[in-house]
Design a protein around this motif. Structure first.
Motif, short mmCIF file in Angstrom:
data_model
loop_
_atom_site.label_atom_id
_atom_site.label_comp_id
_atom_site.label_asym_id
_atom_site.label_seq_id
_atom_site.Cartn_x
_atom_site.Cartn_y
_atom_site.Cartn_z
N ALA A 50 49.67 44.80 55.19
CA ALA A 50 49.81 43.19 55.12
C ALA A 50 48.37 43.98 54.37
O ALA A 50 48.00 43.34 53.70
N ARG A 51 47.17 43.38 55.25
CA ARG A 51 46.14 43.35 54.52
C ARG A 51 45.86 43.91 53.24
O ARG A 51 45.10 43.93 53.10
N ASP A 52 46.28 46.04 53.60
CA ASP A 52 45.67 47.02 53.06
C ASP A 52 46.29 46.52 52.13
O ASP A 52 46.40 46.90 50.73
N LEU A 53 48.13 46.25 52.01
CA LEU A 53 48.42 46.10 50.64
C LEU A 53 47.76 45.17 50.01
O LEU A 53 47.64 44.83 48.62
N ARG A 54 47.47 43.88 49.92
CA ARG A 54 46.31 42.82 49.29
C ARG A 54 45.54 43.39 48.68
O ARG A 54 44.79 42.51 47.83
N GLU A 55 44.12 44.52 49.50
CA GLU A 55 43.53 44.31 49.41
C GLU A 55 43.50 45.91 47.82
O GLU A 55 43.06 45.55 46.59
N GLN A 56 44.93 46.51 48.03
CA GLN A 56 45.42 47.37 46.68
C GLN A 56 46.07 46.54 46.04
O GLN A 56 45.53 47.16 45.18
N GLN A 57 45.88 45.17 46.01
CA GLN A 57 46.88 44.46 44.81
C GLN A 57 45.50 44.19 44.44
O GLN A 57 45.52 44.08 43.19
N GLN A 58 44.39 43.60 45.11
CA GLN A 58 43.50 42.85 44.47
C GLN A 58 42.46 44.11 43.56
O GLN A 58 42.54 43.86 42.54
N VAL A 59 42.54 45.66 44.07
CA VAL A 59 42.03 46.46 43.37
C VAL A 59 42.83 47.12 42.41
O VAL A 59 42.37 47.09 41.20
N GLN A 60 43.74 46.94 42.63
CA GLN A 60 44.82 47.22 41.40
C GLN A 60 44.95 46.22 39.99
O GLN A 60 44.89 46.56 39.05
N ALA A 61 44.85 44.69 40.07
CA ALA A 61 44.29 43.52 39.66
C ALA A 61 43.48 43.73 38.90
O ALA A 61 42.99 43.85 37.79
N ALA A 62 41.94 44.02 39.78
CA ALA A 62 40.60 44.40 39.53
C ALA A 62 41.04 45.79 37.98
O ALA A 62 39.62 45.28 36.89
N ALA A 63 41.77 46.01 38.84
CA ALA A 63 41.42 47.47 37.51
C ALA A 63 42.39 47.41 36.63
O ALA A 63 41.56 47.97 34.94
N LEU A 64 43.41 45.95 36.40
CA LEU A 64 44.27 46.22 35.20
C LEU A 64 42.69 44.71 33.99
O LEU A 64 43.24 45.16 33.08
N ARG A 65 42.44 44.08 35.49
CA ARG A 65 41.80 43.37 34.34
C ARG A 65 40.59 44.64 33.63
O ARG A 65 39.99 44.75 32.53
N LEU A 66 39.90 44.59 34.17
CA LEU A 66 38.93 46.46 33.32
C LEU A 66 39.57 46.54 32.46
O LEU A 66 39.05 47.82 31.29
N GLN A 67 41.26 47.41 32.38
CA GLN A 67 41.49 48.12 31.30
C GLN A 67 41.66 47.07 30.39
O GLN A 67 41.14 47.64 29.05
N ARG A 68 41.97 45.64 30.26
CA ARG A 68 42.32 45.20 29.61
C ARG A 68 40.77 45.10 28.81
O ARG A 68 40.85 45.37 27.13
N VAL A 69 40.18 44.45 28.96
CA VAL A 69 38.71 44.94 28.79
C VAL A 69 38.08 46.12 27.75
O VAL A 69 37.44 45.83 26.61
N LEU A 70 38.46 47.10 28.85
CA LEU A 70 37.83 48.27 27.80
C LEU A 70 38.78 48.36 26.36
O LEU A 70 38.38 48.77 25.74
N THR A 71 40.05 48.37 26.20
CA THR A 71 41.31 47.88 25.85
C THR A 71 40.31 47.28 24.56
O THR A 71 40.64 47.35 22.86
N GLY A 72 40.08 45.65 24.84
CA GLY A 72 39.71 45.08 23.74
C GLY A 72 38.94 45.51 22.56
O GLY A 72 38.44 45.70 21.88
N LEU A 73 37.82 46.61 24.13
CA LEU A 73 36.72 46.88 23.03
C LEU A 73 36.53 47.86 22.69
O LEU A 73 35.81 48.08 21.09
N ALA A 74 37.71 48.61 22.64
CA ALA A 74 38.41 49.80 22.21
C ALA A 74 38.53 49.49 20.60
O ALA A 74 38.51 49.77 19.58
N VAL A 75 39.64 48.11 20.38
CA VAL A 75 40.23 47.75 19.55
C VAL A 75 38.71 47.62 18.51
O VAL A 75 38.93 47.49 17.02
N LEU A 76 38.44 46.30 19.23
CA LEU A 76 36.84 45.87 18.26
C LEU A 76 36.03 47.13 17.37
O LEU A 76 35.79 47.06 16.83
#
Length: 468
Positions: A358-384
């Motif tokens: 469960a701890r590993d799963l939470r860590e993976q989810q946190q990593v995935q959420a961070a990656a998603l946030r980064l992807q959104r920022v990069l997408t916004g920058l690309a659109v800009l």
């Protein structure tokens, strides 16, 4: 029960201490004890917990090699506690395995499993494949002696899997021998022989190169197992020959555990051959060695054999005496309540694995959420960036439309200097140029025309004067 009698107990991953023979020139473990005690006392006085923990571990291993398992436990558990206080998880895993092996030799299977599982939890967390292989094999042995063969085989299979992944020949040899032992108890002799062959090949694969001591250990545990298979397959003569070879090596190496182990197997082979008196002598030798090592399971097997053979020989008093000793010892080794406690240990170990997952799963989810946030920022920058690029291109196109260049032949009047446009109209130069470029005109009088127009009244403007 026969599992323990032919087992090679491995301490931490990478360090195997065999009950088999050792080279004759090897120093006795007892010879190293005074120096280790002195060094440990000095480290304790200096408050050097790292050195103290290491020396206590070495003291425990020295006692283990000398078949003093109770003394080994005292030092090993003290070393483990010091390492735990220091936060050294690798040392805790290594020494916990050694603690489990000491309990196993004495016959404290419940405590052995507890120590093994503590070590396994750490090795699993740090991804140590070699350590996990040894621990799964050790746990399999404990389950096998507990007669829980399904769990034993499952753990043994895991041990072989991790050993394969480690790429270490010694580790794979040990794991394969453990599984072969269980398969033999289950009557799967062909599979057991195949694993023995693979075990020997792994030990001698050269990964890493095998020492003389390890070579003899690998040979002895596999020869004992082949003898067990021969005996179970109805070939007691072949079995007795193999057991005798191992017993001779144990005598040369002065290893009490090796002598007790081989003597017990020789006694069983002599029983199968109908040589009851020879079996009694073998059982007595095994019992004497077991008493000197404090190994309760060796003693249990020897007492059971002596009771059985004494009855066959018609010595009822001796048979009864041995049977009573065997029954009392069996109840202490295989306590029914201990099985319940082992089940509790298993449940806690499973709960710990689930918590870790469960701890590993939470860590993976946190990593995935961070990656998603980064992807959104990069997408916004690309659109800009795309918008800025489009605006720049549009501005460039507008500028290009506004910039007009004059090229080709321009028809101009030779007299008045008017210019004819594309529609055929004559226009002044200023008007023509202004309509086709961004240029603007201002007017002045040049120095050639000024005198003609104004005569003596002409006053030429200075070069710096602003035209108007």
């Amino acid at each position: 029960m026969r599992t323990l009698l032919r087992s090679l107990v491995v301490f931490a991953a990478g360090a195997a201490f065999s009950p088999g023979p050792v080279p004759a020139q090897s120093a006795s473990p007892a010879d190293t004890l005074p120096a280790l005690r002195a060094a440990a006392a000095a480290a304790r006085s200096a408050h050097d917990t790292l050195a103290w923990a290491g020396l206590l571990e070495e003291l425990g291993l020295a006692h283990w090699r000398a078949d003093r398992f109770d003394s080994a436990l005292v030092h090993l558990m003290a070393s483990r506690d010091l390492s735990a206080a220091r936060g050294d998880s690798a040392a805790v895993a290594r020494v916990s395995n050694s603690v489990g092996s000491s309990h196993y030799q004495i016959g404290n299977f419940e405590l052995a499993l507890q120590a093994y599982m503590r070590s396994l939890a750490i090795r699993t967390a740090d991804g140590n494949a070699r350590g996990q292989a040894y621990l799964h094999a050790n746990i399999a042995k404990a389950y096998q002696d507990w007669r829980q063969f399904d769990r034993a085989l499952e753990s043994a299979d895991s041990g072989v899997t991790f050993a394969d992944a480690s790429g270490d020949g010694h580790t794979l040899g040990y794991a394969l021998n453990t599984r072969a032992d269980i398969l033999a108890d289950l009557g799967r002799f062909a599979d057991a022989r195949a694993d023995v062959e693979r075990s020997l090949a792994a030990y001698y694969s050269g990964r890493p190169p095998i020492s003389r001591r390890d070579s003899l250990s690998a040979w002895s545990i596999n020869i004992l197992l082949l003898g067990e298979i021969d005996l179970a397959s109805g070939r007691p003569d072949d079995a007795l020959r193999r057991f005798g070879e191992v017993y001779d090596w144990a005598l040369k190496g002065n290893t009490l555990r090796g002598q007790a182990n081989a003597a017990l197997q020789m006694a069983r082979a002599n029983e199968a051959l109908g040589r009851s008196r020879a079996a009694v002598e073998d059982y007595r030798r095994a019992l004497a060695a077991a008493d000197r090592t404090g190994n309760r399971v060796y003693r249990l097997e020897a007492l059971h054999g002596l009771s059985r053979v004494s009855e066959r020989l018609g010595n009822a008093p001796a048979a009864l005496r041995y049977a009573r000793q065997h029954e009392a010892l069996r109840d202490s080794v295989f306590d029914a309540r201990a099985a319940q406690r082992v089940a509790a240990i298993e449940l806690e170990a499973e709960a710990a694995r689930q918590r870790a997952a469960a701890r590993d799963l939470r860590e993976q989810q946190q990593v995935q959420a961070a990656a998603l946030r980064l992807q959104r920022v990069l997408t916004g920058l690309a659109v800009l960036l795309l918008v800025i690029t489009l605006l720049f291109v549009l501005a460039l196109l507008r500028a290009r439309r506004e910039v007009r260049t004059l090229s080709g032949f321009i028809p101009i009047c030779a007299n008045c200097k008017n210019v004819r446009d594309d529609a055929g109209y004559w226009r002044s130069v200023e008007e023509y140029m202004a309509s086709r470029s961004m240029a603007q005109f201002s007017h002045s009088i040049c120095n050639s025309c000024g005198p003609k127009l104004y005569g003596d009244d002409w006053d030429p403007p200075s070069a710096a004067a602003t035209p108007g």
